[in-house]
Design an enzyme around this catalytic site. Sequence first.
Site, PDB file in Angstrom:
ATOM      1  N   ASN A  11     -85.926 -94.684  29.498  1.00  0.00           N
ATOM      2  CA  ASN A  11     -87.011 -95.090  28.589  1.00  0.00           C
ATOM      3  C   ASN A  11     -86.383 -96.000  27.540  1.00  0.00           C
ATOM      4  O   ASN A  11     -85.698 -95.527  26.636  1.00  0.00           O
ATOM      5  CB  ASN A  11     -87.626 -93.839  27.934  1.00  0.00           C
ATOM      6  N   LYS A  13     -87.868 -97.694  25.320  1.00  0.00           N
ATOM      7  CA  LYS A  13     -88.655 -97.762  24.072  1.00  0.00           C
ATOM      8  C   LYS A  13     -88.895 -99.230  23.695  1.00  0.00           C
ATOM      9  O   LYS A  13     -89.029-100.069  24.583  1.00  0.00           O
ATOM     10  CB  LYS A  13     -87.968 -96.978  22.964  1.00  0.00           C
ATOM     11  N   HIS A 101     -95.780 -89.381  25.672  1.00  0.00           N
ATOM     12  CA  HIS A 101     -94.484 -89.290  24.977  1.00  0.00           C
ATOM     13  C   HIS A 101     -94.728 -88.869  23.527  1.00  0.00           C
ATOM     14  O   HIS A 101     -95.735 -89.263  22.924  1.00  0.00           O
ATOM     15  CB  HIS A 101     -93.770 -90.646  25.040  1.00  0.00           C
ATOM     16  N   GLU A 103     -93.502 -89.885  20.866  1.00  0.00           N
ATOM     17  CA  GLU A 103     -93.630 -91.021  19.934  1.00  0.00           C
ATOM     18  C   GLU A 103     -95.032 -91.623  20.028  1.00  0.00           C
ATOM     19  O   GLU A 103     -95.555 -92.134  19.035  1.00  0.00           O
ATOM     20  CB  GLU A 103     -92.529 -92.055  20.228  1.00  0.00           C
ATOM     21  N   GLU A 170     -89.841 -82.517  27.355  1.00  0.00           N
ATOM     22  CA  GLU A 170     -89.035 -83.164  26.319  1.00  0.00           C
ATOM     23  C   GLU A 170     -89.280 -82.466  24.985  1.00  0.00           C
ATOM     24  O   GLU A 170     -90.255 -82.797  24.284  1.00  0.00           O
ATOM     25  CB  GLU A 170     -89.453 -84.631  26.164  1.00  0.00           C
ATOM     26  N   GLY A 176     -83.516 -87.960  20.545  1.00  0.00           N
ATOM     27  CA  GLY A 176     -82.772 -88.811  19.625  1.00  0.00           C
ATOM     28  C   GLY A 176     -81.950 -88.080  18.577  1.00  0.00           C
ATOM     29  O   GLY A 176     -81.462 -88.682  17.625  1.00  0.00           O
ATOM     30  N   SER A 214     -81.916 -86.297  24.370  1.00  0.00           N
ATOM     31  CA  SER A 214     -80.485 -86.422  24.061  1.00  0.00           C
ATOM     32  C   SER A 214     -79.553 -86.239  25.262  1.00  0.00           C
ATOM     33  O   SER A 214     -78.423 -85.759  25.097  1.00  0.00           O
ATOM     34  CB  SER A 214     -80.088 -85.462  22.937  1.00  0.00           C
TER      35      SER A 214
HETATM   36  C1  PEP Z   1     -87.002 -90.194  25.111  1.00  0.00           C
HETATM   37  O1  PEP Z   1     -87.335 -90.924  24.168  1.00  0.00           O
HETATM   38  O2  PEP Z   1     -87.769 -89.996  26.075  1.00  0.00           O
HETATM   39  C2  PEP Z   1     -85.682 -89.576  25.076  1.00  0.00           C
HETATM   40  C3  PEP Z   1     -85.395 -88.628  25.926  1.00  0.00           C
HETATM   41  O3  PEP Z   1     -84.851 -90.070  24.133  1.00  0.00           O
HETATM   42  P1  PEP Z   1     -83.294 -89.679  23.917  1.00  0.00           P
HETATM   43  O4  PEP Z   1     -82.653 -89.596  25.257  1.00  0.00           O
HETATM   44  O5  PEP Z   1     -82.749 -90.820  23.103  1.00  0.00           O
HETATM   45  O6  PEP Z   1     -83.276 -88.386  23.214  1.00  0.00           O
END
Ligand code: PEP
Length: 253
Positions: A11, A13, A101, A103, A170, A176, A214
């Site tokens: 992803n 972003k 997601h 976000e 998630e 993040g 992460s």
């Molecule tokens: C995400 O935004 O879907 C995600 C898993 O981000 P990160 O791996 O940076 O935690």
Amino acid sequence: MTNKLVYFIGNWKMFGDISQIKSIKLLHQVSSKFKKKRKRNKIVLCIPNSLINFFSKNNKYKSISIGAQNCHHKEGYGAFTGSESASMIKKVGAEYIILGHSESRLDGDNNKKIKMKIQSALNANLTIIFCIGETLKEKRAKKTFSVIKKQLRESLNIKNNPRKIIIAYEPVWSIGTGNIPNMSELKKIFIFVKREIKKILKIKKSPILIYGGSVNDKNIAKFSSISEINGFLIGGASRSPKKFVDIIKNYYT
Ligand code: PEP
């Protein structure tokens, strides 16, 4: 380790530009290397809409698919300034789409809207990567299971084609932050989510459930102990081809 299909979904972003098309060769090489060793894998890059047409036209590798990160909840065309529908995204070459997601939820998505998005994306013949997960506050209040259950029940329904749906657990507190779940707790959550999806979609076969939050080249090996995990949604680390490749290598070795 069994010969199960493992998804590695990036992803990006709101990052990236056309010069990064170069990175897909490296990803293809690592994917092929492990396929030859009977480690079935699939790589998907969920990139900004502005890059989808260019990437899908210039991607000559079957091992890699291109995806989007969100769409408008209405189908087709309409007076929705600044938005794009699932069918418009499909037409420029996307095969997958992230929906729900955290976000995007912060930006106004809710379970009802996500349900409409899922239906419109399925109608456009996209494969959905449907994100669910609890916030830190909800985790501390021991609401993880009830939050996930509500997200699943309010956005999925029996009419959805299970072969076109990937669920991504998630935890919001992990995205993040560098913090990942305790593996025995994660296993329990995976068993619970799979059971819930089976009930909602009325299916016998195990649904595709991936983990996101992460994931990096240092911690990926820990996840291989959980047999219920069918892959990973990778944010930050997927933007570096080297880190993405190392995640795949370290998962298998
Ligand atoms: C995400 O935004 O879907 C995600 C898993 O981000 P990160 O791996 O940076 O935690």
